[in-house]
Design an enzyme around this catalytic site. Structure first.
Site, PDB file in Angstrom:
ATOM      1  N   MET A  24       0.823  -1.206   0.000  1.00 43.19           N
ATOM      2  CA  MET A  24       0.000   0.000   0.000  1.00 43.19           C
ATOM      3  C   MET A  24       0.862   1.262   0.000  1.00 43.19           C
ATOM      4  O   MET A  24       0.735   2.133   0.856  1.00 43.19           O
ATOM      5  CB  MET A  24      -0.937  -0.021   1.218  1.00 43.19           C
ATOM      6  CG  MET A  24      -1.835  -1.245   1.267  1.00 43.19           C
ATOM      7  SD  MET A  24      -2.803  -1.468  -0.257  1.00 43.19           S
ATOM      8  CE  MET A  24      -3.861  -0.023  -0.187  1.00 43.19           C
ATOM      9  N   ARG A  25       1.715   1.327  -1.011  1.00 41.01           N
ATOM     10  CA  ARG A  25       2.570   2.491  -1.166  1.00 41.01           C
ATOM     11  C   ARG A  25       2.754   2.789  -2.647  1.00 41.01           C
ATOM     12  O   ARG A  25       2.844   1.859  -3.460  1.00 41.01           O
ATOM     13  CB  ARG A  25       3.948   2.250  -0.520  1.00 41.01           C
ATOM     14  CG  ARG A  25       3.891   2.085   0.991  1.00 41.01           C
ATOM     15  CD  ARG A  25       5.274   2.139   1.600  1.00 41.01           C
ATOM     16  NE  ARG A  25       6.001   3.347   1.225  1.00 41.01           N
ATOM     17  CZ  ARG A  25       5.789   4.560   1.741  1.00 41.01           C
ATOM     18  NH1 ARG A  25       4.854   4.723   2.668  1.00 41.01           N
ATOM     19  NH2 ARG A  25       6.494   5.598   1.336  1.00 41.01           N
ATOM     20  N   ASN A  50       2.298  -5.755 -10.073  1.00 41.29           N
ATOM     21  CA  ASN A  50       1.342  -5.332  -9.046  1.00 41.29           C
ATOM     22  C   ASN A  50      -0.020  -5.926  -9.359  1.00 41.29           C
ATOM     23  O   ASN A  50      -0.373  -6.118 -10.518  1.00 41.29           O
ATOM     24  CB  ASN A  50       1.236  -3.801  -9.032  1.00 41.29           C
ATOM     25  CG  ASN A  50       0.266  -3.298  -7.965  1.00 41.29           C
ATOM     26  OD1 ASN A  50       0.388  -3.646  -6.795  1.00 41.29           O
ATOM     27  ND2 ASN A  50      -0.699  -2.492  -8.363  1.00 41.29           N
ATOM     28  N   GLU A  69      -8.370 -12.718  -7.194  1.00 40.64           N
ATOM     29  CA  GLU A  69      -6.945 -12.386  -7.154  1.00 40.64           C
ATOM     30  C   GLU A  69      -6.101 -13.613  -6.826  1.00 40.64           C
ATOM     31  O   GLU A  69      -5.021 -13.801  -7.391  1.00 40.64           O
ATOM     32  CB  GLU A  69      -6.690 -11.295  -6.109  1.00 40.64           C
ATOM     33  CG  GLU A  69      -7.207  -9.928  -6.494  1.00 40.64           C
ATOM     34  CD  GLU A  69      -6.998  -8.892  -5.401  1.00 40.64           C
ATOM     35  OE1 GLU A  69      -7.148  -7.702  -5.684  1.00 40.64           O
ATOM     36  OE2 GLU A  69      -6.670  -9.280  -4.258  1.00 40.64           O
ATOM     37  N   HIS A 121      -4.083  -5.190  -8.800  1.00 39.06           N
ATOM     38  CA  HIS A 121      -4.976  -4.065  -8.506  1.00 39.06           C
ATOM     39  C   HIS A 121      -6.425  -4.546  -8.592  1.00 39.06           C
ATOM     40  O   HIS A 121      -6.778  -5.271  -9.528  1.00 39.06           O
ATOM     41  CB  HIS A 121      -4.736  -2.943  -9.514  1.00 39.06           C
ATOM     42  CG  HIS A 121      -5.587  -1.735  -9.266  1.00 39.06           C
ATOM     43  ND1 HIS A 121      -5.331  -0.840  -8.253  1.00 39.06           N
ATOM     44  CD2 HIS A 121      -6.704  -1.275  -9.899  1.00 39.06           C
ATOM     45  CE1 HIS A 121      -6.245   0.119  -8.273  1.00 39.06           C
ATOM     46  NE2 HIS A 121      -7.084  -0.125  -9.270  1.00 39.06           N
ATOM     47  N   VAL A 162       0.693   5.729 -11.805  1.00 37.53           N
ATOM     48  CA  VAL A 162       0.038   4.747 -10.950  1.00 37.53           C
ATOM     49  C   VAL A 162      -0.965   3.906 -11.742  1.00 37.53           C
ATOM     50  O   VAL A 162      -1.817   4.451 -12.459  1.00 37.53           O
ATOM     51  CB  VAL A 162      -0.672   5.457  -9.771  1.00 37.53           C
ATOM     52  CG1 VAL A 162      -1.468   4.444  -8.936  1.00 37.53           C
ATOM     53  CG2 VAL A 162       0.349   6.175  -8.895  1.00 37.53           C
TER      54      VAL A 162
END
Length: 210
Positions: free
Chosen positions: A104-105, A121, A188, A123, A158
């Site tokens: 969470m960065r 990543n 996921e 999402h 992002v």
């Protein structure tokens, strides 16, 4: 004898591809990935990095016998300094592929650069829809019939990197953020290992050919 010893020495190209996972929360995707890779010996999770002491991911690492390193972001002066520490830990572990699974960065070029094309990543939306924070809340507010999850390469913008895989999840009548989140997380856990294995085997093939 020297020639025989050379023949018996291990070939680095035959070694498993070394993966690391970055996580901030419960670590359910981390666990799903580690368990999936038990059936894929050519890939190995060698390190978990967390930025929150005592988070669920750290506890799962202990149960799964995966080395875990805490890099507490609150102890650094900038995002770049955090990312530089992450890169140092990854390089110390000779990591070749990095998976952000609930990290969470927002990451910076300090991390993206050294692992360009090898930093993934997951999402919780069907990108490019609902980028950024609170993607599930965004989908519910938009009134769409489907959302889902996406695995993508990380770039400076992002949630804008190349998409490697997606899985759709229907939004049902009466869904709230909690119920929809639970179904997206389940998706996921299926999508992430599949994409990571594909990407990892591709990198392994490149290493062997090189």
């Amino acid at each position: 004898m020297g020639h025989a010893a050379q023949l018996l020495s291990p070939d680095p190209s035959d070694a498993p591809l070394r993966l690391a996972v970055l996580a901030s929360g419960s670590g359910s995707n981390f666990q799903a990935l580690v368990e999936a890779l038990r059936n894929e010996p050519r890939l190995q999770v060698v390190l978990l990095i967390v930025n929150r002491p005592g988070c669920g991911a750290q506890q799962r690492a202990e149960q799964l016998n995966v080395p875990c390193q805490l890099i507490d972001h609150t102890r650094f002066d900038s995002r770049e300094a955090v990312d530089a520490a992450v890169v140092q830990a990854l390089q110390n572990a000779a990591v070749e592929l990095v998976v952000m699974a609930g990290w969470m960065r927002i990451v910076t070029p300090a991390l993206i650069g050294p692992f360009q094309g090898r930093l993934l990543n997951i999402h919780p939306s069907l990108l490019p829809s609902f980028r950024g924070m609170h993607a599930i809340r965004q989908a519910l507010a938009a009134g769409v019939s489907h959302t889902g999850c996406t695995v993508h390469e990380v770039v400076v913008d992002v949630d804008a990197g190349p998409v490697l895989g997606q899985q759709a999840v229907a939004i049902e009548a009466g869904d709230d953020e909690a119920s929809l989140s639970a179904r997206i997380h389940a998706a996921e856990h299926q999508l992430l290992p599949t994409v990571v294995i594909d990407k990892g085997l591709s990198l392994l093939s490149q290493r062997t050919q090189g």
